[in-house]
Design an enzyme around this catalytic site. Structure first.
Site, PDB file in Angstrom:
ATOM      1  N   TRP A 158      19.806  55.190  84.510  1.00 61.27           N
ATOM      2  CA  TRP A 158      20.300  55.958  85.659  1.00 61.27           C
ATOM      3  C   TRP A 158      20.365  55.155  86.955  1.00 61.27           C
ATOM      4  O   TRP A 158      20.994  55.581  87.900  1.00 61.27           O
ATOM      5  CB  TRP A 158      19.451  57.211  85.890  1.00 61.27           C
ATOM      6  CG  TRP A 158      17.960  56.984  85.956  1.00 61.27           C
ATOM      7  CD1 TRP A 158      17.081  57.174  84.924  1.00 61.27           C
ATOM      8  CD2 TRP A 158      17.176  56.542  87.068  1.00 61.27           C
ATOM      9  NE1 TRP A 158      15.799  56.867  85.332  1.00 61.27           N
ATOM     10  CE2 TRP A 158      15.826  56.480  86.653  1.00 61.27           C
ATOM     11  CE3 TRP A 158      17.481  56.187  88.392  1.00 61.27           C
ATOM     12  CZ2 TRP A 158      14.782  56.080  87.491  1.00 61.27           C
ATOM     13  CZ3 TRP A 158      16.442  55.783  89.232  1.00 61.27           C
ATOM     14  CH2 TRP A 158      15.114  55.738  88.783  1.00 61.27           C
ATOM     15  N   ASN A 159      19.721  54.003  87.034  1.00 62.06           N
ATOM     16  CA  ASN A 159      19.588  53.397  88.357  1.00 62.06           C
ATOM     17  C   ASN A 159      20.878  52.745  88.855  1.00 62.06           C
ATOM     18  O   ASN A 159      21.181  52.814  90.038  1.00 62.06           O
ATOM     19  CB  ASN A 159      18.409  52.411  88.386  1.00 62.06           C
ATOM     20  CG  ASN A 159      18.625  51.227  87.501  1.00 62.06           C
ATOM     21  OD1 ASN A 159      19.208  51.336  86.428  1.00 62.06           O
ATOM     22  ND2 ASN A 159      18.176  50.071  87.939  1.00 62.06           N
ATOM     23  N   LYS A 182      26.833  56.018  76.112  1.00 60.86           N
ATOM     24  CA  LYS A 182      25.987  57.170  76.478  1.00 60.86           C
ATOM     25  C   LYS A 182      25.314  56.877  77.810  1.00 60.86           C
ATOM     26  O   LYS A 182      24.368  56.096  77.890  1.00 60.86           O
ATOM     27  CB  LYS A 182      24.908  57.422  75.424  1.00 60.86           C
ATOM     28  CG  LYS A 182      24.245  58.789  75.651  1.00 60.86           C
ATOM     29  CD  LYS A 182      22.943  58.954  74.934  1.00 60.86           C
ATOM     30  CE  LYS A 182      21.771  58.412  75.691  1.00 60.86           C
ATOM     31  NZ  LYS A 182      21.569  59.023  77.040  1.00 60.86           N
ATOM     32  N   PRO A 183      25.812  57.505  78.881  1.00 59.34           N
ATOM     33  CA  PRO A 183      25.138  57.321  80.173  1.00 59.34           C
ATOM     34  C   PRO A 183      23.828  58.101  80.186  1.00 59.34           C
ATOM     35  O   PRO A 183      23.584  58.949  79.315  1.00 59.34           O
ATOM     36  CB  PRO A 183      26.116  57.932  81.179  1.00 59.34           C
ATOM     37  CG  PRO A 183      27.352  58.288  80.435  1.00 59.34           C
ATOM     38  CD  PRO A 183      26.995  58.377  78.997  1.00 59.34           C
ATOM     39  N   PRO A 185      21.175  60.931  81.300  1.00 58.76           N
ATOM     40  CA  PRO A 185      21.294  62.303  81.824  1.00 58.76           C
ATOM     41  C   PRO A 185      20.847  62.418  83.285  1.00 58.76           C
ATOM     42  O   PRO A 185      21.136  63.420  83.935  1.00 58.76           O
ATOM     43  CB  PRO A 185      20.379  63.127  80.901  1.00 58.76           C
ATOM     44  CG  PRO A 185      19.532  62.152  80.169  1.00 58.76           C
ATOM     45  CD  PRO A 185      20.242  60.835  80.160  1.00 58.76           C
ATOM     46  N   GLY A 233      17.487  49.665  79.803  1.00 60.37           N
ATOM     47  CA  GLY A 233      16.554  50.756  80.071  1.00 60.37           C
ATOM     48  C   GLY A 233      15.127  50.254  79.989  1.00 60.37           C
ATOM     49  O   GLY A 233      14.868  49.050  80.118  1.00 60.37           O
ATOM     50  N   GLU A 255      18.358  44.848  77.742  1.00 61.87           N
ATOM     51  CA  GLU A 255      17.998  44.488  79.129  1.00 61.87           C
ATOM     52  C   GLU A 255      16.954  45.489  79.583  1.00 61.87           C
ATOM     53  O   GLU A 255      17.256  46.666  79.768  1.00 61.87           O
ATOM     54  CB  GLU A 255      19.233  44.559  80.035  1.00 61.87           C
ATOM     55  CG  GLU A 255      20.337  43.574  79.690  1.00 61.87           C
ATOM     56  CD  GLU A 255      19.971  42.136  79.997  1.00 61.87           C
ATOM     57  OE1 GLU A 255      18.861  41.866  80.498  1.00 61.87           O
ATOM     58  OE2 GLU A 255      20.802  41.259  79.707  1.00 61.87           O
ATOM     59  N   LEU A 256      15.727  45.023  79.781  1.00 73.49           N
ATOM     60  CA  LEU A 256      14.616  45.966  79.910  1.00 73.49           C
ATOM     61  C   LEU A 256      13.898  45.875  81.257  1.00 73.49           C
ATOM     62  O   LEU A 256      14.418  45.341  82.212  1.00 73.49           O
ATOM     63  CB  LEU A 256      13.659  45.752  78.737  1.00 73.49           C
ATOM     64  CG  LEU A 256      14.354  45.676  77.364  1.00 73.49           C
ATOM     65  CD1 LEU A 256      13.365  45.416  76.254  1.00 73.49           C
ATOM     66  CD2 LEU A 256      15.173  46.924  77.084  1.00 73.49           C
ATOM     67  N   CYS A 291      15.906  47.071  88.354  1.00 65.21           N
ATOM     68  CA  CYS A 291      15.102  46.277  87.408  1.00 65.21           C
ATOM     69  C   CYS A 291      14.679  44.962  88.044  1.00 65.21           C
ATOM     70  O   CYS A 291      13.584  44.463  87.788  1.00 65.21           O
ATOM     71  CB  CYS A 291      15.920  46.004  86.154  1.00 65.21           C
ATOM     72  SG  CYS A 291      17.484  45.195  86.481  1.00 65.21           S
ATOM     73  N   GLU A 471      23.403  39.206  79.521  1.00 66.06           N
ATOM     74  CA  GLU A 471      24.668  39.771  79.985  1.00 66.06           C
ATOM     75  C   GLU A 471      25.170  38.840  81.089  1.00 66.06           C
ATOM     76  O   GLU A 471      24.487  37.893  81.465  1.00 66.06           O
ATOM     77  CB  GLU A 471      24.458  41.204  80.494  1.00 66.06           C
ATOM     78  CG  GLU A 471      24.083  42.146  79.351  1.00 66.06           C
ATOM     79  CD  GLU A 471      23.943  43.605  79.755  1.00 66.06           C
ATOM     80  OE1 GLU A 471      23.169  43.873  80.696  1.00 66.06           O
ATOM     81  OE2 GLU A 471      24.573  44.469  79.127  1.00 66.06           O
TER      82      GLU A 471
HETATM   83  P1  NAD Z   1      15.137  54.801  79.810  1.00 61.92           P
HETATM   84  O1  NAD Z   1      14.687  53.788  78.827  1.00 61.92           O
HETATM   85  O2  NAD Z   1      14.315  56.020  79.985  1.00 61.92           O
HETATM   86  O3  NAD Z   1      16.608  55.334  79.437  1.00 61.92           O
HETATM   87  C1  NAD Z   1      17.702  54.460  79.283  1.00 61.92           C
HETATM   88  C2  NAD Z   1      18.734  55.113  78.385  1.00 61.92           C
HETATM   89  O4  NAD Z   1      18.209  55.241  77.065  1.00 61.92           O
HETATM   90  C3  NAD Z   1      19.132  56.536  78.808  1.00 61.92           C
HETATM   91  O5  NAD Z   1      20.519  56.698  78.594  1.00 61.92           O
HETATM   92  C4  NAD Z   1      18.328  57.402  77.864  1.00 61.92           C
HETATM   93  O6  NAD Z   1      18.867  58.688  77.653  1.00 61.92           O
HETATM   94  C5  NAD Z   1      18.389  56.567  76.586  1.00 61.92           C
HETATM   95  N1  NAD Z   1      17.319  56.829  75.611  1.00 61.92           N
HETATM   96  C6  NAD Z   1      16.093  57.346  75.827  1.00 61.92           C
HETATM   97  N2  NAD Z   1      15.396  57.374  74.667  1.00 61.92           N
HETATM   98  C7  NAD Z   1      16.203  56.862  73.706  1.00 61.92           C
HETATM   99  C8  NAD Z   1      16.054  56.624  72.302  1.00 61.92           C
HETATM  100  N3  NAD Z   1      14.929  56.908  71.668  1.00 61.92           N
HETATM  101  N4  NAD Z   1      17.080  56.069  71.640  1.00 61.92           N
HETATM  102  C9  NAD Z   1      18.220  55.735  72.275  1.00 61.92           C
HETATM  103  N5  NAD Z   1      18.429  55.956  73.592  1.00 61.92           N
HETATM  104  C10 NAD Z   1      17.434  56.510  74.307  1.00 61.92           C
HETATM  105  O7  NAD Z   1      15.341  54.020  81.179  1.00 61.92           O
HETATM  106  P2  NAD Z   1      15.703  54.620  82.604  1.00 61.92           P
HETATM  107  O8  NAD Z   1      14.527  55.376  83.122  1.00 61.92           O
HETATM  108  O9  NAD Z   1      17.033  55.275  82.547  1.00 61.92           O
HETATM  109  O10 NAD Z   1      15.878  53.268  83.455  1.00 61.92           O
HETATM  110  C11 NAD Z   1      14.809  52.626  84.063  1.00 61.92           C
HETATM  111  C12 NAD Z   1      14.377  51.428  83.258  1.00 61.92           C
HETATM  112  O11 NAD Z   1      15.486  50.602  82.972  1.00 61.92           O
HETATM  113  C13 NAD Z   1      13.406  50.538  84.038  1.00 61.92           C
HETATM  114  O12 NAD Z   1      12.381  50.096  83.179  1.00 61.92           O
HETATM  115  C14 NAD Z   1      14.264  49.362  84.465  1.00 61.92           C
HETATM  116  O13 NAD Z   1      13.565  48.184  84.713  1.00 61.92           O
HETATM  117  C15 NAD Z   1      15.181  49.242  83.305  1.00 61.92           C
HETATM  118  N6  NAD Z   1      16.388  48.518  83.697  1.00 61.92           N
HETATM  119  C16 NAD Z   1      16.577  47.244  83.246  1.00 61.92           C
HETATM  120  C17 NAD Z   1      17.684  46.512  83.652  1.00 61.92           C
HETATM  121  C18 NAD Z   1      17.924  45.092  83.181  1.00 61.92           C
HETATM  122  O14 NAD Z   1      19.030  44.600  83.355  1.00 61.92           O
HETATM  123  N7  NAD Z   1      16.961  44.425  82.611  1.00 61.92           N
HETATM  124  C19 NAD Z   1      18.598  47.094  84.524  1.00 61.92           C
HETATM  125  C20 NAD Z   1      18.357  48.392  84.976  1.00 61.92           C
HETATM  126  C21 NAD Z   1      17.260  49.105  84.557  1.00 61.92           C
END
Ligand code: NAD
Length: 499
Positions: A158-159, A182-183, A185, A233, A255-256, A291, A471
């Site tokens: 979402w960020n 899948k964006p 929610p 995520g 990318e985490l 991130c 990426e």
């Molecule tokens: P999140 O992991 O909660 O969710 C990311 C996406 O994954 C969402 O679309 C979510 O619905 C989906 N998702 C959740 N559970 C899933 C599952 N079991 N299987 C498949 N998909 C699933 O992350 P967030 O809260 O949306 O974003 C914040 C996190 O993302 C932070 O940790 C941040 O550091 C990281 N992030 C990393 C980068 C990077 O480039 N390294 C960039 C931006 C954000």
């Protein structure tokens, strides 16, 4: 609120799933609220069912059969038309993004800027990055081609919902793959709109969009027709994804999370006001929800006291917490309650452990602040190097500043983290580069940090639990391909194999 914001408030946006070129209605919908004013509905998005997710994957698999045969010129031309359409709709997209996410308008424009910069770069570079290589050599002839992989499941957070969706869509399609996006929610609307604009320039089924949370994500990560997962995520979510995808051994780019350190050497000039503003921005842009934001700051003890004093001055100058539509606002609300409460709990925990917490910036509109998911940015001092506020990824508007005594110590503190996304070193350039070489990170920036030091021409990604793969850059295009070697050896029969 500005007049523009009032006008926007009456526009409730509804997005649908996009499957095989058609908008598909769902039986149930979710509501997206405005984080600055949670009683205001920004829009509705569908709850995609498992069956619809399967349909989207199958549509992408069917479209792949013909899309993979298209030539690069056609793909690039389609993407360039999509870029122009996004540019033409930029204001509308930015307002929607700002309302659903909570990021100020300048920041929402910044996100589009980064997204388009990357899409342009990918268009300019794709032909060269994907060009087949033919080599005649002593051992015969080798053809190395970069073949598309198949259906890509792109799962974004979402960020930066637009930039982190287009970072996947553009190279995946240019390389001849098809996609199911899948964006998140927590910010699904603007990303869906942008994906829809791009889809309008591509054949049906090449881009599909589904919505929902983990359950839809699970279908995308287990379905045997999905060949690659491109995920941005959290690290914990990625662990579930790796397990889910293991049965079908999918290709993955992950990318985490990060806990990016900013290190200020003895040679850093604390009187450099521009640099002080840069570090404050590196801590609090997008309300700290990036991130690659600098999430812990280490300062050489010899300049520590002066640094903290100048930092507070710079932060109080730059941080103006307010309505995302107000041009004076630099910091908006946190995107969601869960994230706000998590950040708050880390700050409370630090207080309990004896840390000093200093509020930063000016609240421009107290009434709005009280009604939205706002959190006043804070500086945390006098904490232990291993306190949760220092070692966890806070992903919000708070930052600890800690002193260090020598470089060995700060290198250890940097490298003992489970994360390794980006870092930054500030001070005399040669000294900073020398130290940077010893840091475990995907990117280290000198005298700047976070998106200010991002260059889409170069690969971006994390080491350790910050991710797998890269990426951006040429790698960010080739990561959507399989390298296929066609070998015509001169020596067809090997001498050691018996007759
Ligand atoms: P999140 O992991 O909660 O969710 C990311 C996406 O994954 C969402 O679309 C979510 O619905 C989906 N998702 C959740 N559970 C899933 C599952 N079991 N299987 C498949 N998909 C699933 O992350 P967030 O809260 O949306 O974003 C914040 C996190 O993302 C932070 O940790 C941040 O550091 C990281 N992030 C990393 C980068 C990077 O480039 N390294 C960039 C931006 C954000």
């Amino acid at each position: 609120m500005t007049i523009q914001a009032d006008q926007e408030a009456v526009n409730i946006v509804t997005v649908e799933a996009l499957i095989n070129g058609q908008n598909v209605k769902s039986l149930s919908q979710s509501t997206k609220e405005n984080p600055a004013n949670p009683t205001e509905i920004v829009g509705y998005f569908p709850v995609t069912t498992k069956e619809q997710a399967v349909e989207a994957i199958e549509a992408a698999a069917a479209a792949f059969k013909t899309w993979k045969k298209t030539d690069i010129e056609q793909r690039v031309a389609s993407m360039r038309r999509a870029i122009e359409k996004i540019r033409a709709a930029e204001n509308e997209i930015v307002h929607l993004l700002s309302r659903e996410h909570g990021k100020p308008l300048y920041d929402a424009h910044g996100e589009i800027y980064v997204a388009l910069m990357w899409m342009e770069f990918a268009c300019n570079e794709a032909a060269a990055a994907l060009k087949e290589e033919i080599q005649e050599h002593d051992h015969g002839k080798t053809i190395l081609s970069y073949d598309p992989i198949g259906v890509v499941a792109a799962i974004s957070p979402w960020n930066y919902p637009i930039a982190l969706s287009t970072i996947k869509i553009a190279p995946a399609l240019l390389a001849g793959n098809t996609i199911v996006l899948k964006p998140s929610p927590y910010a699904p609307l603007a990303a869906a709109k942008v994906a829809e604009i791009i889809a309008s320039e591509f054949p049906a089924g090449v881009i599909n969009v589904v919505h929902g949370a983990a359950d839809v994500g699970v279908e995308l990560t287990t379905n045997p027709h999905v060949a690659k997962i491109a995920f941005t995520g959290g690290t914990e979510t990625a662990k579930h994804i790796i397990k889910a995808a293991s049965d079908t051994i999918k290709d993955m780019t992950l990318e985490l999370g990060g806990n990016d350190a900013a290190i200020f050497l003895e040679s850093f000039d604390v009187n450099d006001e521009r640099a002080m503003r840069r570090i404050v921005v590196s801590n609090f842009l997008t309300t700290g929800q990036i991130c690659m934001i600098a999430k812990r700051v280490y300062v050489h003890r010899s300049i520590y006291d002066q640094f903290v004093e100048k930092y507070i001055e710079a932060a109080n100058r730059w941080i103006r917490i307010g309505d995302p539509f107000d041009p004076d606002t630099t910091v908006g609300p946190v995107n969601n309650v869960k994230q706000r409460d998590y950040v708050l709990s880390l700050v409370e925990d630090a207080k309990q452990r004896g840390a000093k917490v200093i509020p930063l910036g000016t609240i421009l509109d107290q009434k709005l602040f009280d009604q939205g998911y706002y959190l006043q940015p804070t500086l945390v001092l006098d904490c232990d190097v291993h306190d949760p506020i220092v070692v966890e990824e806070q992903f919000g508007p708070t930052v600890p500043i800690l002193p260090f005594d020598d470089e060995e110590q700060v290198i250890q503190l940097h490298n003992e983290s489970i994360y390794g996304l980006t870092s930054s070193v500030w001070g005399k350039e040669e000294d900073a580069i020398l130290l940077a070489r010893q840091l475990e990170a995907g990117t280290t920036m000198i005298n700047t940090a976070a998106v200010q030091g991002l260059d889409v021409q170069f690969p971006f990604g994390g080491v350790k639990q910050s991710g797998i793969g890269r990426e951006y850059g040429t790698e960010g295009i080739r990561t959507y391909t399989e390298q296929h070697v066609i070998n015509v050896p001169k020596m067809l029969d090997l001498p050691y194999i018996p007759e």
